[in-house]
Design a protein around this motif. Sequence first.
Motif, PDB file in Angstrom:
ATOM      1  N   HIS A   1       7.013  62.864  74.028  1.00  0.00           N
ATOM      2  CA  HIS A   1       7.555  62.521  75.341  1.00  0.00           C
ATOM      3  C   HIS A   1       8.150  61.118  75.376  1.00  0.00           C
ATOM      4  O   HIS A   1       9.013  60.826  76.211  1.00  0.00           O
ATOM      5  N   LEU A   2       7.727  60.256  74.456  1.00  0.00           N
ATOM      6  CA  LEU A   2       8.305  58.909  74.399  1.00  0.00           C
ATOM      7  C   LEU A   2       9.597  58.889  73.591  1.00  0.00           C
ATOM      8  O   LEU A   2      10.508  58.107  73.878  1.00  0.00           O
ATOM      9  N   ASP A   3       9.679  59.752  72.585  1.00  0.00           N
ATOM     10  CA  ASP A   3      10.840  59.790  71.700  1.00  0.00           C
ATOM     11  C   ASP A   3      11.339  61.236  71.583  1.00  0.00           C
ATOM     12  O   ASP A   3      10.726  62.051  70.890  1.00  0.00           O
ATOM     13  N   PRO A   4      12.443  61.589  72.247  1.00  0.00           N
ATOM     14  CA  PRO A   4      12.937  62.972  72.246  1.00  0.00           C
ATOM     15  C   PRO A   4      13.224  63.526  70.857  1.00  0.00           C
ATOM     16  O   PRO A   4      13.220  64.739  70.667  1.00  0.00           O
ATOM     17  N   ASP A   5      13.489  62.637  69.884  1.00  0.00           N
ATOM     18  CA  ASP A   5      13.821  63.109  68.542  1.00  0.00           C
ATOM     19  C   ASP A   5      12.635  63.090  67.586  1.00  0.00           C
ATOM     20  O   ASP A   5      12.790  63.383  66.398  1.00  0.00           O
ATOM     21  N   SER A   6      11.457  62.754  68.110  1.00  0.00           N
ATOM     22  CA  SER A   6      10.291  62.749  67.230  1.00  0.00           C
ATOM     23  C   SER A   6       9.908  64.182  66.879  1.00  0.00           C
ATOM     24  O   SER A   6       9.971  65.079  67.703  1.00  0.00           O
ATOM     25  N   GLU A   7       9.509  64.382  65.651  1.00  0.00           N
ATOM     26  CA  GLU A   7       9.201  65.734  65.168  1.00  0.00           C
ATOM     27  C   GLU A   7       7.715  66.012  65.310  1.00  0.00           C
ATOM     28  O   GLU A   7       6.886  65.320  64.725  1.00  0.00           O
ATOM     29  N   PRO A   8       7.353  67.041  66.098  1.00  0.00           N
ATOM     30  CA  PRO A   8       5.934  67.391  66.216  1.00  0.00           C
ATOM     31  C   PRO A   8       5.393  67.849  64.858  1.00  0.00           C
ATOM     32  O   PRO A   8       6.093  68.500  64.089  1.00  0.00           O
ATOM     33  N   THR A   9       4.150  67.514  64.588  1.00  0.00           N
ATOM     34  CA  THR A   9       3.582  67.859  63.284  1.00  0.00           C
ATOM     35  C   THR A   9       2.951  69.244  63.269  1.00  0.00           C
ATOM     36  O   THR A   9       2.699  69.797  62.222  1.00  0.00           O
ATOM     37  N   ASP A  10       2.681  69.804  64.431  1.00  0.00           N
ATOM     38  CA  ASP A  10       2.040  71.113  64.505  1.00  0.00           C
ATOM     39  C   ASP A  10       3.082  72.205  64.721  1.00  0.00           C
ATOM     40  O   ASP A  10       4.243  71.944  65.009  1.00  0.00           O
ATOM     41  N   ASN A  11       2.635  73.442  64.566  1.00  0.00           N
ATOM     42  CA  ASN A  11       3.482  74.587  64.856  1.00  0.00           C
ATOM     43  C   ASN A  11       3.529  74.783  66.366  1.00  0.00           C
ATOM     44  O   ASN A  11       2.585  75.290  66.970  1.00  0.00           O
ATOM     45  N   ILE A  12       4.627  74.377  66.991  1.00  0.00           N
ATOM     46  CA  ILE A  12       4.705  74.320  68.442  1.00  0.00           C
ATOM     47  C   ILE A  12       5.253  75.632  69.010  1.00  0.00           C
ATOM     48  O   ILE A  12       6.317  76.087  68.591  1.00  0.00           O
ATOM     49  N   PRO A  13       4.551  76.255  69.968  1.00  0.00           N
ATOM     50  CA  PRO A  13       5.083  77.479  70.574  1.00  0.00           C
ATOM     51  C   PRO A  13       6.302  77.174  71.437  1.00  0.00           C
ATOM     52  O   PRO A  13       6.400  76.109  72.055  1.00  0.00           O
ATOM     53  N   LEU A  14       7.232  78.106  71.478  1.00  0.00           N
ATOM     54  CA  LEU A  14       8.438  77.948  72.286  1.00  0.00           C
ATOM     55  C   LEU A  14       8.115  78.120  73.762  1.00  0.00           C
ATOM     56  O   LEU A  14       7.090  78.701  74.114  1.00  0.00           O
ATOM     57  N   PRO A  15       8.975  77.619  74.648  1.00  0.00           N
ATOM     58  CA  PRO A  15       8.750  77.841  76.090  1.00  0.00           C
ATOM     59  C   PRO A  15       8.690  79.329  76.407  1.00  0.00           C
ATOM     60  O   PRO A  15       9.229  80.161  75.683  1.00  0.00           O
ATOM     61  N   ARG A  16       8.060  79.656  77.505  1.00  0.00           N
ATOM     62  CA  ARG A  16       7.952  81.050  77.914  1.00  0.00           C
ATOM     63  C   ARG A  16       9.314  81.586  78.343  1.00  0.00           C
ATOM     64  O   ARG A  16      10.186  80.838  78.788  1.00  0.00           O
ATOM     65  N   ASN A  17       9.448  82.887  78.190  1.00  0.00           N
ATOM     66  CA  ASN A  17      10.713  83.540  78.515  1.00  0.00           C
ATOM     67  C   ASN A  17      10.741  83.876  80.001  1.00  0.00           C
ATOM     68  O   ASN A  17      10.500  85.010  80.422  1.00  0.00           O
ATOM     69  N   ILE A  18      11.045  82.867  80.795  1.00  0.00           N
ATOM     70  CA  ILE A  18      11.052  83.028  82.253  1.00  0.00           C
ATOM     71  C   ILE A  18      12.380  83.636  82.698  1.00  0.00           C
ATOM     72  O   ILE A  18      13.443  83.251  82.218  1.00  0.00           O
ATOM     73  N   LYS A  19      12.286  84.575  83.617  1.00  0.00           N
ATOM     74  CA  LYS A  19      13.479  85.207  84.175  1.00  0.00           C
ATOM     75  C   LYS A  19      13.731  84.627  85.555  1.00  0.00           C
ATOM     76  O   LYS A  19      12.861  84.685  86.424  1.00  0.00           O
ATOM     77  N   ILE A  20      14.924  84.048  85.744  1.00  0.00           N
ATOM     78  CA  ILE A  20      15.285  83.455  87.033  1.00  0.00           C
ATOM     79  C   ILE A  20      16.516  84.177  87.545  1.00  0.00           C
ATOM     80  O   ILE A  20      17.573  84.166  86.909  1.00  0.00           O
TER      81      ILE A  20
END
Length: 478
Positions: free
Chosen positions: A272-291
């Motif tokens: 959240h401090l650095d938008p280009d920082s690479e997370p070290t864990d396997n990060i789940p994608l956002p939920r598939n929300i229908k709008i």
Amino acid sequence: MSAQFFSKLSENYIELLDDDEYHDITVEVGEDPNVKIFRAHKSILCCRSPYLRRALTSNKKNKDNALVHLKLSNMSPEIFQIILKYIYGGIFPSSGQDNSEIIKVILAADEFLLQELVDYLQKYLIENKSEWMEQHFELIHRTSFQSNSLLQLQQFCTDFMVKSPEKVFKSLDFTSLPEKSLVQLIKRDDLQMKEVEIWDHVFKWGLAQNSNLLPDPKSWSNDDFEKMKNTLQHCLSLIRFFSLSSKDFLQKVRPYKKLLKRQLYENLLNFHLDPDSEPTDNIPLPRNIKIDGIIDSKIINNLSIISLISRCIDNVNSKFSHIREMYLPYKFQLLLRGSRDGFTPKKFHELCNDVPHTVTFIKVKGTEEILGGYNPTIWKSSGWGRTKDSFIFSFKNNNVKDAIISNIINVKDDMYHAVDYWSTHGPFFGNDLIVRTSGEHNDYDNIYCKKKYYEKKIRDTEDGFSMDDYEVFQIIRR
């Protein structure tokens, strides 16, 4: 060849229920004042119900040859009468049955281990009484988790909670959900809620399980944090904290950082401090929300794709923005759909010429591959379009995980060739995404990709391909 006469056999066995001569067991059902004694036949009950077999094998006739007597006080005589007719005749009179009575029959059948009847009644309710089930969701939900055999009802409840979570929270005390149900709900990719709202509800659920804790974490001791951490141990890993906005992270998560593993919290903070920082864990994608109202597409069924394209259009994309919260500032207004309007250059130019800010999606035939591009300028029927803001893209399996975004090379000569206009061409980007044919009234028959004016290849091969469909949208700020 053999003939089957089950109907008459069923009638004969049901007639046995009214027979006074050959019964060898009496069953006392209900509680005062609603008690009834049924005559039955031990061999039939034992054959049809594993539960009754176990109950009766140790209950043999005494030396005086007295009848076996069984007592069932946990159900009404009316429900047991229905169960008996199924046991003897293999029938269930669904017409005329009150829906709430069917729920009681399901529970009774489950107790007697009559799985065939349990499965039939679950399916019957879901296919014929779904509206009533939604209106009485609390009853259905409470019933479904009383047994591991009621999987169809459990799935109905989970699907309903995913599709209409706001209705659930209005009709059900959310904090009374069993942990198993909560976990099933929040693990779903298609849960239709913002991630910050999911976190809020999970936290409220945790507080309800620890009634001595105050909502304000400033008053919590280390033991209090450990207690809440244990309560939420199966839930925390299912919250997609990386999909929260930085503001929500600061206000909603940071005060409870002791609930999270230290490395996870450090990763979140860096992210959240650095938008280009690479997370070290396997990060789940956002939920598939229908709008509703964002896009009406036969090709795109994942708003994460629309979010990523919108970020690229507004130049707010970063290396890992696909795992951030949805970015949906635009409505995608359909101009053309090949399966509806045809696959000719003539129709493309008729519907799309002189329209600025368009996005094209192409579904590659026989694959789950989606190609396309963004043209900030207008389409015309001759010449080249110059722009420094166009890009082309590819997605696989309708998700953004392996997306390729390829911007126009920022060189003057290349920018003159960002998009190509010709009467026999469709949406044609540089010489990198080619859609054309030999005549304006002909269907496209020359479609392929290569690299020339854009930064990256969006396809591994330069071989030609066919399209299942293609769509062109104009983007309009909401």
